[in-house]
Motif scaffolding. Structure first.
Motif, PDB file in Angstrom:
ATOM      1  N   ILE A 237       0.846  -1.198   0.000  1.00  0.00           N
ATOM      2  CA  ILE A 237       0.000   0.000   0.000  1.00  0.00           C
ATOM      3  C   ILE A 237       0.880   1.245   0.000  1.00  0.00           C
ATOM      4  N   ASP A 238       1.919   1.207   0.820  1.00  0.00           N
ATOM      5  CA  ASP A 238       2.887   2.308   0.885  1.00  0.00           C
ATOM      6  C   ASP A 238       3.478   2.568  -0.499  1.00  0.00           C
ATOM      7  N   ARG A 239       3.880   1.499  -1.181  1.00  0.00           N
ATOM      8  CA  ARG A 239       4.488   1.646  -2.511  1.00  0.00           C
ATOM      9  C   ARG A 239       3.510   2.264  -3.498  1.00  0.00           C
ATOM     10  N   GLN A 240       2.275   1.792  -3.474  1.00  0.00           N
ATOM     11  CA  GLN A 240       1.283   2.296  -4.430  1.00  0.00           C
ATOM     12  C   GLN A 240       0.985   3.770  -4.195  1.00  0.00           C
ATOM     13  N   LEU A 241       0.788   4.155  -2.941  1.00  0.00           N
ATOM     14  CA  LEU A 241       0.498   5.563  -2.650  1.00  0.00           C
ATOM     15  C   LEU A 241       1.670   6.454  -3.043  1.00  0.00           C
ATOM     16  N   ARG A 242       2.886   6.012  -2.725  1.00  0.00           N
ATOM     17  CA  ARG A 242       4.062   6.808  -3.084  1.00  0.00           C
ATOM     18  C   ARG A 242       4.163   6.942  -4.600  1.00  0.00           C
ATOM     19  N   GLU A 243       3.848   5.886  -5.325  1.00  0.00           N
ATOM     20  CA  GLU A 243       3.895   5.912  -6.785  1.00  0.00           C
ATOM     21  C   GLU A 243       2.929   6.970  -7.329  1.00  0.00           C
ATOM     22  N   ILE A 244       1.728   7.015  -6.789  1.00  0.00           N
ATOM     23  CA  ILE A 244       0.736   7.993  -7.228  1.00  0.00           C
ATOM     24  C   ILE A 244       1.208   9.412  -6.906  1.00  0.00           C
ATOM     25  N   VAL A 245       1.739   9.601  -5.696  1.00  0.00           N
ATOM     26  CA  VAL A 245       2.174  10.932  -5.270  1.00  0.00           C
ATOM     27  C   VAL A 245       3.353  11.425  -6.100  1.00  0.00           C
ATOM     28  N   ILE A 246       4.341  10.581  -6.313  1.00  0.00           N
ATOM     29  CA  ILE A 246       5.526  10.986  -7.076  1.00  0.00           C
ATOM     30  C   ILE A 246       5.160  11.293  -8.525  1.00  0.00           C
ATOM     31  N   GLU A 247       4.300  10.495  -9.092  1.00  0.00           N
ATOM     32  CA  GLU A 247       3.911  10.738 -10.482  1.00  0.00           C
ATOM     33  C   GLU A 247       3.182  12.073 -10.617  1.00  0.00           C
ATOM     34  N   ALA A 248       2.355  12.420  -9.643  1.00  0.00           N
ATOM     35  CA  ALA A 248       1.575  13.656  -9.723  1.00  0.00           C
ATOM     36  C   ALA A 248       2.401  14.889  -9.381  1.00  0.00           C
ATOM     37  N   GLY A 249       3.331  14.773  -8.410  1.00  0.00           N
ATOM     38  CA  GLY A 249       4.006  15.968  -7.932  1.00  0.00           C
ATOM     39  C   GLY A 249       5.505  15.918  -7.873  1.00  0.00           C
ATOM     40  N   GLY A 250       6.111  14.764  -8.134  1.00  0.00           N
ATOM     41  CA  GLY A 250       7.559  14.662  -8.035  1.00  0.00           C
ATOM     42  C   GLY A 250       8.014  14.466  -6.606  1.00  0.00           C
ATOM     43  N   ALA A 251       9.310  14.233  -6.433  1.00  0.00           N
ATOM     44  CA  ALA A 251       9.904  14.035  -5.112  1.00  0.00           C
ATOM     45  C   ALA A 251      10.389  15.376  -4.564  1.00  0.00           C
ATOM     46  N   PRO A 252      10.340  15.588  -3.251  1.00  0.00           N
ATOM     47  CA  PRO A 252      10.752  16.877  -2.688  1.00  0.00           C
ATOM     48  C   PRO A 252      12.156  17.302  -3.096  1.00  0.00           C
ATOM     49  N   GLU A 253      13.084  16.344  -3.146  1.00  0.00           N
ATOM     50  CA  GLU A 253      14.466  16.708  -3.460  1.00  0.00           C
ATOM     51  C   GLU A 253      14.624  17.236  -4.887  1.00  0.00           C
ATOM     52  N   GLN A 254      13.679  16.912  -5.764  1.00  0.00           N
ATOM     53  CA  GLN A 254      13.741  17.450  -7.118  1.00  0.00           C
ATOM     54  C   GLN A 254      13.529  18.966  -7.133  1.00  0.00           C
ATOM     55  N   TYR A 255      12.925  19.480  -6.080  1.00  0.00           N
ATOM     56  CA  TYR A 255      12.668  20.917  -5.967  1.00  0.00           C
ATOM     57  C   TYR A 255      13.705  21.627  -5.096  1.00  0.00           C
ATOM     58  N   GLY A 256      14.648  20.857  -4.547  1.00  0.00           N
ATOM     59  CA  GLY A 256      15.635  21.445  -3.670  1.00  0.00           C
ATOM     60  C   GLY A 256      15.318  21.319  -2.196  1.00  0.00           C
ATOM     61  N   ALA A 257      14.212  20.645  -1.853  1.00  0.00           N
ATOM     62  CA  ALA A 257      13.895  20.354  -0.454  1.00  0.00           C
ATOM     63  C   ALA A 257      14.660  19.115  -0.023  1.00  0.00           C
ATOM     64  N   PRO A 258      14.772  18.861   1.270  1.00  0.00           N
ATOM     65  CA  PRO A 258      15.424  17.624   1.707  1.00  0.00           C
ATOM     66  C   PRO A 258      14.679  16.401   1.190  1.00  0.00           C
ATOM     67  N   PRO A 259      15.349  15.277   0.991  1.00  0.00           N
ATOM     68  CA  PRO A 259      14.647  14.058   0.574  1.00  0.00           C
ATOM     69  C   PRO A 259      13.744  13.543   1.691  1.00  0.00           C
ATOM     70  N   ALA A 260      12.614  12.979   1.288  1.00  0.00           N
ATOM     71  CA  ALA A 260      11.709  12.368   2.258  1.00  0.00           C
ATOM     72  C   ALA A 260      12.100  10.917   2.479  1.00  0.00           C
ATOM     73  N   ASP A 261      11.654  10.356   3.573  1.00  0.00           N
ATOM     74  CA  ASP A 261      11.854   8.931   3.830  1.00  0.00           C
ATOM     75  C   ASP A 261      11.293   8.133   2.660  1.00  0.00           C
ATOM     76  N   PRO A 262      11.952   7.044   2.231  1.00  0.00           N
ATOM     77  CA  PRO A 262      11.406   6.229   1.142  1.00  0.00           C
ATOM     78  C   PRO A 262       9.994   5.720   1.419  1.00  0.00           C
ATOM     79  N   SER A 263       9.641   5.568   2.692  1.00  0.00           N
ATOM     80  CA  SER A 263       8.293   5.151   3.049  1.00  0.00           C
ATOM     81  C   SER A 263       7.395   6.383   3.167  1.00  0.00           C
ATOM     82  N   LEU A 264       6.360   6.443   2.346  1.00  0.00           N
ATOM     83  CA  LEU A 264       5.416   7.551   2.452  1.00  0.00           C
ATOM     84  C   LEU A 264       4.690   7.508   3.792  1.00  0.00           C
TER      85      LEU A 264
END
Length: 500
Positions: A237-264
Motif C-alpha cells: 500500500i505504501d508503494r502504491q500511494l508513493r507511486e501515485i504521489v511521485i507521479e503527480a508531484g515529483g519528489a521533494p528533493e527534485q525541488y531542492g527540499a530535503p529528501p523524504a523517507d522512502p516510506s510515504l
C-alpha cells in the motif's frame, strides 16, 4: 414519544448530525457558542484557524454533503464554504433550531438521560451529540528559549494567523510541515514577506492539490485504497500511494527540499499547490527542526542559525472537549491525543452520547462526517440495530492498544468505515456501468446514496457526473495501473478466502 437530542456545535459536523437526526423524527436543538453557524468556517478570531485568503485543499465535490451541491470553484474559498453551510442549515430547517451565542458549559449524565448546562440554565435531553470539532486547541511543542524570542512579530500558532499583511517586509519562520504551515509559508512568500524559512522535523511528500486536471483528493482517497488497506501488505500500500504521489508531484528533493523517507507512511504527505515550486525558486528556505531560540536568533539542529522577526507554529492540535463532565471524561479516558470510542463515535458505557468529527485525518471531512451522522441517526432511530456491547468493547480495546502510535487516518478509510456502519456502502458488482468509478473514482457523497437507507433514484446519474467531472473514470476500460492494482487485490483476496 419524540426523543430530544442536544447537538453541541454548529459547524459541519453538528449541522449534518442535526439534519439526519431530524430525518429520523428526533426533536433537535443545536447549541453554538458563537454568533453564527459554521464552526471553523466562521473565521472568528480565537475560535477559528481559517484566514481570509484561505481556500480549501479539498475539491468542491468532496467538500459537500449528498443533499446539496456546491456552485463554486473547484477549490472553494472559505467564504464559499461558510455560505454553503448557511444554505444547508436553511434548506434543512436547522437555522431555527440553532441557539447562537449559547456556550454549553457541562454535559453530564442524569440517570438514563443527559444534562446540558449553559449560561446558568439546565436542560435535560434524551441524547447528546458532541460536535465541537477536533481542531481548535493548537499545540506548540516545547522549544528551548522560545520565551526569550524578541522578534517584532512575536511567536504564535498559525491558528491565530489572519493574513500576510502583518508580516510584510519581515523575516518569518514557519514551523511544521502539515497543511496550515505550508499554505501560510507559501502565502507569505508570495505576499511581501522579506524572507520565509520553514523548519520541520521531517520532510513530507508534497502532493499538488490539482495535477493534470484532476484534484488530488480524487486520486488518493478511493474505495480501492480502502479495500487495499484491508487486504494488501502495508509495504505494498505504501508503494502504491508513493507511486501515485511521485507521479503527480515529483519528489521533494527534485525541488531542492530535503529528501523524504522512502516510506510515504513514515514521511507523511501534505497537499499544497505552490509550496515546492517556491522552494525551487529559493523563495522558501527549508531547515531542520529548531534546536533553541535566543532573542531574535534561531539555531537549528544542523548548527545553522538565522534571525527572525516572527515565528508561526503549524504544529497540530490537542484534543479539547471542555464541556464534558469529569465523570464522562474519565469513561472516555480523554487526553491530549486520544478519546476511547467505538469507531470514533460511541462508548458502550455512555448510551445516548455520540461524538462527531473528533478523529484526526488526512483529507476532507465532509463525506465521512455525513456518513458518521447517518450511522448515529439510523442507530438511534431504529433503522439499524445498535452494535452489541461486547463488539463495542472490542473496538474500544483495539483503539486503546494503539495509544502512543499515530492515530491519523485517511479520509477514504474513515468514509468506508462509517458507510459500512450506516449500511450504505455501494457494491461495485451491482453497478457494472459505475464499477470502475466506484473503485478508482472519487468517494463523492452521491455514491453513498446508491444503496441502503435513503437511497436516491437519481444517485447513479449524479455519481456518474461527479466521477467524470475531472477524469474518464466512468470509461469501462481500466488503465494499466488500475489493472495491475486490481489484479493484486483480487489475488490477495483470493488468498484470504483460501486461507479461511
Amino acid at each position: 414519544m419524540i426523543e430530544s437530542v442536544a447537538v453541541v456545535g454548529a459547524g459541519p459536523g453538528g449541522l449534518v448530525a442535526a439534519r439526519w437526526l431530524l430525518s429520523q423524527g428526533f426533536d433537535v436543538s443545536v447549541f453554538e457558542a458563537g454568533p453564527t453557524i459554521g464552526g471553523q468556517w466562521s473565521g472568528r478570531r480565537r475560535a477559528s484557524g481559517v484566514w481570509p485568503a484561505m481556500h480549501t485543499n479539498t475539491s468542491r465535490i468532496l467538500t459537500a454533503f449528498s443533499d446539496l451541491e456546491h456552485d463554486t470553484d473547484v477549490f472553494p474559498s472559505n467564504r464559499d464554504v461558510l455560505t454553503y453551510l448557511q444554505r444547508y442549515a436553511d434548506t434543512f430547517g436547522l437555522t431555527e433550531r440553532t441557539r447562537l451565542n449559547t456556550r454549553v458549559d457541562v454535559v453530564d449524565r442524569e440517570d438514563d438521560l443527559w444534562r446540558v448546562e449553559h449560561a446558568g440554565s439546565v436542560e435535560i435531553f434524551h441524547r447528546v451529540v458532541i460536535a465541537i470539532g477536533r481542531f481548535h486547541a493548537p499545540s506548540i511543542p516545547p522549544v528551548p528559549g522560545l520565551d526569550t524570542f524578541t522578534g517584532s512579530g512575536g511567536a504564535a500558532s498559525t491558528f491565530a494567523y489572519r493574513g500576510a499583511e502583518a508580516y510584510r517586509g519581515k523575516r518569518v519562520l514557519v514551523a511544521g510541515c502539515a497543511v496550515s504551515a505550508l499554505e501560510i509559508a507559501a502565502e507569505l512568500a508570495q505576499s511581501g514577506a522579506a524572507h520565509v524559512t520553514v523548519t520541520q522535523r521531517r520532510q513530507r511528500y508534497v502532493l499538488p492539490k490539482f495535477a493534470a486536471g484532476v484534484p488530488s483528493d480524487h486520486r488518493i482517497f478511493t474505495r480501492y485504497g480502502a479495500l487495499a488497506a484491508e487486504t494488501l501488505p502495508p509495504a505494498e500500500i505504501d508503494r502504491q500511494l508513493r507511486e501515485i504521489v511521485i507521479e503527480a508531484g515529483g519528489a521533494p528533493e527534485q525541488y531542492g527540499a530535503p529528501p523524504a523517507d522512502p516510506s510515504l507512511f513514515r514521511a507523511g504527505v501534505t497537499l499544497n499547490q505552490t509550496y515546492l515550486p517556491l522552494v525551487a525558486e529559493g523563495r522558501i528556505i527549508v531547515r531542520p527542526w529548531i534546536d533553541h531560540v535566543d532573542g531574535r536568533e534561531v539555531t537549528f539542529a544542523d548548527g545553522s542559525s538565522e534571525e527572525f522577526d516572527a515565528i508561526l507554529f503549524g504544529t497540530g492540535f490537542s484534543v479539547d472537549i471542555p464541556c464534558l463532565s469529569d465523570e464522562v471524561r474519565e469513561v472516555l479516558d480523554v487526553d491530549d491525543a486520544h478519546i476511547d470510542t467505538d469507531r470514533h463515535t460511541f462508548h458502550p458505557d455512555l448510551p445516548g452520547l455520540a461524538l462527531v468529527g473528533m478523529w484526526d485525518q488526512s483529507g476532507g471531512y465532509f463525506v465521512p462526517l455525513e456518513l458518521q451522522a447517518r450511522w448515529i441517526a439510523y442507530t438511534w432511530g431504529g433503522v439499524l440495530p445498535t452494535t452489541p456491547v461486547e463488539e463495542q468493547r472490542e473496538s474500544v480495546a483495539a483503539y486503546r492498544a494503539r495509544r502512543g502510535l499515530s492515530q491519523k487516518t485517511r479520509m477514504n478509510l474513515a468514509a468506508i468505515t462509517f458507510a459500512r456502519a450506516a449500511g450504505v456502502e455501494p457494491s461495485p458488482d451491482r453497478w457494472p456501468d459505475l464499477r470502475r468509478a466506484l473503485l478508482f473514482g472519487p468517494l463523492a457523497p452521491s455514491c453513498f446514496r446508491l444503496e441502503g437507507p435513503d437511497a436516491l433514484p437519481d444517485a447513479a446519474d449524479r455519481f456518474a457526473r461527479d466521477a467524470a467531472a475531472f477524469g474518464a473514470v466512468v470509461d469501462p476500460d481500466l488503465s494499466p495501473r488500475e489493472r495491475e492494482y486490481l489484479s493484486m487485490l483480487r489475488d490477495a483476496q483470493s488468498g484470504v478466502v483460501a486461507a479461511g
